[in-house]
Design an enzyme around this catalytic site. Structure first.
Site, short mmCIF file in Angstrom:
data_model
loop_
_atom_site.label_atom_id
_atom_site.label_comp_id
_atom_site.label_asym_id
_atom_site.label_seq_id
_atom_site.Cartn_x
_atom_site.Cartn_y
_atom_site.Cartn_z
N HIS A 81 37.18 19.41 117.46
CA HIS A 81 36.95 18.36 116.47
C HIS A 81 35.63 17.65 116.68
CE1 HIS A 81 37.92 15.00 119.20
NE2 HIS A 81 38.92 15.74 119.65
N CYS B 170 41.12 18.10 124.27
CA CYS B 170 40.48 18.61 123.06
C CYS B 170 39.02 18.96 123.34
CB CYS B 170 40.56 17.59 121.92
SG CYS B 170 42.20 17.45 121.19
#
Length: 154
Positions: free
Chosen positions: A113, A129
């Protein structure tokens, strides 16, 4: 020391990249803090990334199962336990930790992301992440299809 809040110190670039992986595959080398999108003819687009800090590293092979623009964020229960003042949900937008785009990785809690903290690229700072600048995730998002293979090496 002043941090460069304008963007990542690592610029994306096309590089020579020998691999047996098919074009469209994402390969993340967490130790290098780099993401490679495999292209044709022994090339790859290389991006700088932020990765999981100690205790939040992982590896594996999955598929991209979903893509989202300006995604909302629901912090996982484990994260809310560690950081009790996190909201239960944060709508998408420039201040959202997931940034401008997100690629969802299999059935994991992890995503590739964007970030509202571009100076964190090249660092081990996340809860697992993989983060890119908003500019870079937008570029990658346009190049990657749902179903693409993603390999995370640690």
């Amino acid at each position: 020391m002043t941090r460069n809040r304008g963007g990542s110190p690592i610029r994306k670039e096309i590089v020579d990249y020998e691999t047996s992986q098919k074009p469209g595959t994402i390969v993340i080398e967490t130790d290098e803090r780099r993401l490679y999108l495999v292209l044709e003819d022994g090339k790859a687009m290389r991006y700088g990334v932020g990765v999981g800090r100690d205790g939040f590293t992982w590896s594996g092979t999955h598929r991209i199962t979903r893509k989202a623009e300006w995604p909302g964020w629901t912090p996982p229960a484990q994260m809310r336990k560690r950081v009790p003042d996190l909201p239960a949900y944060m709508p998408g937008g420039p201040d959202n930790p997931l940034g401008a785009r997100a690629l969802y990785i299999g059935s994991t809690l992890y995503r590739v992301h964007g970030t509202s903290e571009p100076w964190s690229i090249g660092q081990a700072v996340s809860s697992g992440c993989i983060r890119l600048t908003n500019e870079d995730i937008t570029d990658l998002y346009e190049r990657v299809q749902v179903g693409a293979r993603i390999i995370v090496n640690h």
